[in-house]
Design an enzyme around this catalytic site. Structure first.
Site: not given
Length: 392
Positions: A176, A178
C-alpha cells in the site's frame, strides 16, 4: 532384436487384456506408463499400444485363436496417428493439471496493491490489513516514496515491478502507498498483482486534506504538519482564492487511476479521465467508496478471504483503533461548494467519482442483500451440469 520386441509386445498385450474394462482415465495412465518402454524397440512409437487401449471396450479374444501379429499395426504407416493420440492424452493431463491450480482467493503467491488516494479513509482501511496480517499469515508493506511523490522514475518502476513479482519471502503480500497505477504488463514479467482502491467525493476529500495539513489527525496527534499554524478555514480560503483550496487541487483521483503517463497529470485532461475509467474497469478487482467503506470491506472478505477473513467483524465490532479522523475539520458552506462546482476540474473529478460509485453499487447489488438494516453476502449462485465426457 526381433525376439526381444516380440516378448515386450506380448507382455504389454497381456497387461492390457486384464484392464480391458478399465475406465478411459486408467487406460490413459497405462499409455503413459508403458509407451516409453515400448518405444525402446527400434525407436518405434506406441501406435499399437494405443490402438489396443482404445479398442478394449469389448473383451479381448483369446490369444490362442488369434495371432499376435493381428493386433500390431504397421508402425511406420500409423506413426503420425500414434503421435496424435499420445498428444491428445498429454493435453488432457496438462489441462487437468491447470484445473488443479489454486484459485485466486487461496493462492499463496497473490500480491495485492492498494495504491491509496490520500484522504479517502486509506489509513483506516490499511490498518485493518495490519490487524489481520498476523492472524491470516500474509505480509503488509508500505510503499514510502520520497516527498510522497506518486510518480516513480522509470528505474524505480522497474525495481518495484521486480520486487513485487519475485520477492517470494513477502508473498502473499499486501502493498500500500500513495502511488499512481502501474501497468505491470509493460515490463515483461509473468503474473500481475491484484489492484484495489477506494475513492471519495472530490470536494469532501479536498476539505479533509486541507484541514489535515493544518491540524493532523487523531492517529498521530503529536506530529507537526506542513501547514501547522495556519488557522484559516476552508471557506475563508475559497473566498480569498487561496491556492490550497483551488479547483486544481481537486485533480488527484483521476491521475492516481490513470497512471504513469504524462497526460494523466495534465489538469483537466479528458484523455486522462477516459484512461482512469478504463483502468478502473479492467485493472482493478474492486474499487470502493469512502462513504460505503463497510460494504467494500465485506465484499473483499468474500472475494479474498486469504487476506481479509475477519475484516468485516473487526470493522463492525472491534475497538476501531484502525479508524482515523482529521482534527478540527469544519464542513464547507454551500457557497464554497457551489464555487468549486463551477470549475471544469470538479466536473471531471465528480464524473469519475460517480462512475466509480455506480460500478461499485452494481457489483454490490450482485453480491449482497440487505435485511433488517444488515447486509448479507449472497451464497454461490451458479453450478455445473451436463459435464461430458462422462466419468465412471
Amino acid at each position: 532384436m526381433a525376439l526381444k520386441c516380440k516378448a515386450l509386445l506380448t507382455s504389454l498385450l497381456l497387461r492390457l487384456y486384464f484392464v480391458s474394462s478399465c475406465s478411459l482415465s486408467s487406460k490413459e495412465a497405462l499409455v503413459f506408463s508403458l509407451s516409453k518402454s515400448f518405444s525402446i524397440a527400434e525407436g518405434r512409437s506406441s501406435a499399437s499400444l494405443i490402438f489396443l487401449c482404445h479398442s478394449s471396450s469389448a473383451s479381448f479374444p483369446s490369444f490362442s485363436t488369434y495371432s499376435l501379429s493381428r493386433y500390431i499395426l504397421d508402425l511406420r504407416g500409423e506413426r503420425t496417428i500414434a503421435r496424435h493420440e499420445v498428444r491428445e492424452v498429454e493435453q488432457r493431463h496438462t489441462q487437468d493439471g491447470v484445473r488443479d491450480t489454486p484459485p485466486l482467493a487461496e493462492a499463496e503467491d497473490v500480491v495485492i496493491i492498494y495504491n491509496r488516494v490520500p484522504k479517502t479513509a486509506s489509513t483506516s482501511f490499511t490498518n485493518i490489513a495490519y490487524d489481520l496480517c498476523g492472524k491470516n499469515h500474509f505480509h503488509v508493506l508500505h510503499i514510502n516514496t520520497t516527498k510522497n511523490n506518486p510518480v516513480m522514475s522509470l528505474q524505480d518502476q522497474v525495481r518495484f515491478v521486480r520486487n513485487v513479482t519475485s520477492w517470494r519471502a513477502m508473498k502473499p503480500g499486501f502493498y500500500h502507498g500513495h502511488v499512481a497505477f502501474l501497468d505491470f504488463s509493460k515490463y515483461g514479467v509473468r503474473g500481475k498483482p491484484v489492484y484495489i482502491n477506494v475513492v471519495r467525493d472530490p470536494i469532501q476529500r479536498l476539505v479533509s486534506y486541507y484541514y489535515f495539513l493544518r491540524f493532523g489527525d487523531d492517529y498521530r496527534p503529536g506530529l507537526r504538519r506542513r501547514k501547522q499554524g495556519d488557522k484559516k478555514t476552508f471557506d475563508e480560503c475559497v473566498s480569498a482564492g487561496g491556492s490550497d483550496c483551488a479547483s486544481e487541487k481537486l485533480w488527484l483521483q483521476i491521475p492516481f487511476f490513470c497512471g504513469h503517463y504524462s497526460e494523466c497529470w495534465n489538469v483537466g485532461s479528458r484523455w486522462a479521465l477516459d484512461q482512469a475509467k478504463y483502468n478502473l474497469l479492467n485493472e482493478y478487482l474492486l474499487v470502493g467508496v469512502t462513504e460505503e467503506l463497510e460494504d467494500f470491506i465485506m465484499m473483499l472478505e468474500a472475494a479474498l478471504p486469504r487476506f481479509f477473513k475477519g475484516a468485516t467483524g473487526l470493522y463492525k465490532t472491534g475497538k476501531k483503533s484502525h479508524l482515523r479522523k482529521t482534527t478540527e475539520k469544519k464542513p464547507p458552506t454551500k457557497e464554497s461548494i457551489a464555487k468549486l462546482q463551477q470549475s471544469d476540474v470538479w466536473k471531471m473529478e465528480n464524473e469519475f467519482y460517480e462512475f466509480a460509485q455506480e460500478q461499485f453499487q452494481f457489483v454490490r447489488a450482485h453480491a449482497v442483500r440487505e435485511k433488517d438494516g444488515e447486509l448479507y453476502l449472497l451464497a454461490q449462485n451458479f453450478f455445473y451440469e451436463k459435464i461430458y465426457p462422462k466419468v465412471n
